[in-house]
Scaffold this active site. Sequence first.
Site, PDB file in Angstrom:
ATOM      1  N   GLY A 154       0.817  -1.209   0.000  1.00 11.43           N
ATOM      2  CA  GLY A 154       0.000   0.000   0.000  1.00 11.43           C
ATOM      3  C   GLY A 154       0.850   1.258   0.000  1.00 11.43           C
ATOM      4  N   ASP A 155       1.872   1.280   0.843  1.00  9.66           N
ATOM      5  CA  ASP A 155       2.781   2.428   0.885  1.00  9.66           C
ATOM      6  C   ASP A 155       3.524   2.585  -0.431  1.00  9.66           C
ATOM      7  OD1 ASP A 155       2.843   3.492   3.788  1.00  9.66           O
ATOM      8  OD2 ASP A 155       2.985   1.338   4.051  1.00  9.66           O
ATOM      9  N   SER A 156       4.003   1.466  -0.975  1.00 11.75           N
ATOM     10  CA  SER A 156       4.818   1.528  -2.185  1.00 11.75           C
ATOM     11  C   SER A 156       3.996   1.971  -3.387  1.00 11.75           C
ATOM     12  CB  SER A 156       5.465   0.165  -2.449  1.00 11.75           C
ATOM     13  OG  SER A 156       6.327  -0.189  -1.375  1.00 11.75           O
TER      14      SER A 156
END
Length: 416
Positions: free
Chosen positions: A183-185
Amino acid sequence: MSDNLGDNLGDKQAAATALPLAGIKVLELGTLIAGPFCGRMLAEFGAEVIKIEAPGDGDPIRKWRVLKDGTSLWWSVQARNKKSLTLNMKHARGRTIARQLALEADIIVENYRPGVLEKWELGYEQLKALNPATIMVRLSGFGQTGPMKDLPGFGAIGESMGGLRYVSGHADRPPVRVGVSIGDSVAALHGVIGAMMALRHRDTTGGKLKGEGQMVDVALYESVFNLMESLVPEFDHAGVVRERTGGALPGIVPSNTYTTRDGENIVIAGNGDAIFKRLMLAMGRIDLAGDAQLARNDGRVQRTEEIDAAIQAWCDGHDIDSALAVLQAADVPAGKIYSVRDMMTDPQFLAREMFEQHQFADGTPIKLPAISPKLSATPGRTQWIGPTLGQHNHEVLRALGYGDAEIAAMREDGVL
């Protein structure tokens, strides 16, 4: 600094006269994954990225996962090519320096909760009033607006709300997570794309001095949601809720994970009509290859279990190497599920030079993943691995006009 050995990708990149983002200044305000990964990619392609870290401990990711001499090995990748500047943002002078850097920057990347930068007088509208060309990439859990904007939102929450967790795993078990912070990436990649679009717009409307900047508002849940393919129209038009299906790809047959005789997992994607026929012939299933109902995907979907059972029965009689040999000879997409151990010795990874050799300050060697995507004329390169905390304090502050005495005084006052 990096120490690329041999005739590898690093040597070829070092010969490049300029990187595509050379001359672009980036201020990175944020910690952990989403914002710093966005800054990392900009740094890999030549931007001067100044990362502000809190004095003392710095970015928490310095202490995450496997450590060497007290610093995360992950840090070597996440912060490569960045300049580390320690600033106490609770100190008025620290915020003043940050504001100086922000007004000089082409791009500001931040991933604090909405409202934090505004309290520091570093918000987008505040900076835009002083520099209309300001480009600010804001990464947060839920975006800068809406009823949830002030809530904490990590990647795991974005993956859940964005729909990815719901469809991940097996139908008879709770949802599972992907083994990395996807999700962050994914949000970081959206940030990079948005930054490049905003930079292009600024440059076509007058450049850094007179051009129009803008805010790039990236929400983690929306970045994940953007990957969810046909989820919305299928539900809206047909009332279909996509569910968990394990290793299979629902509605696209066959595309699944199977187990070979030696216990290895193999992914076989025989879902194209011509590919399916080649797969069945390679398996010796002439009956299925010639079945008129199975000639198209919509017919195969109705007999998914039968097809999967036939493929699994064939895999039961082959080890991974022989199965791949047969499938590759038949031009059927298939692959072993790799661990990092597999990657490090794989001929394709090696031929594509997907590993770079570097070293720590004490001379200890370390391999890092090579930079992607690969540009033919101006490829990215690793100029140095993750810096020590505050390694570039003097360099950055001197460039702003501060003298050695002032820098020493700021250190004494707890600014740095």
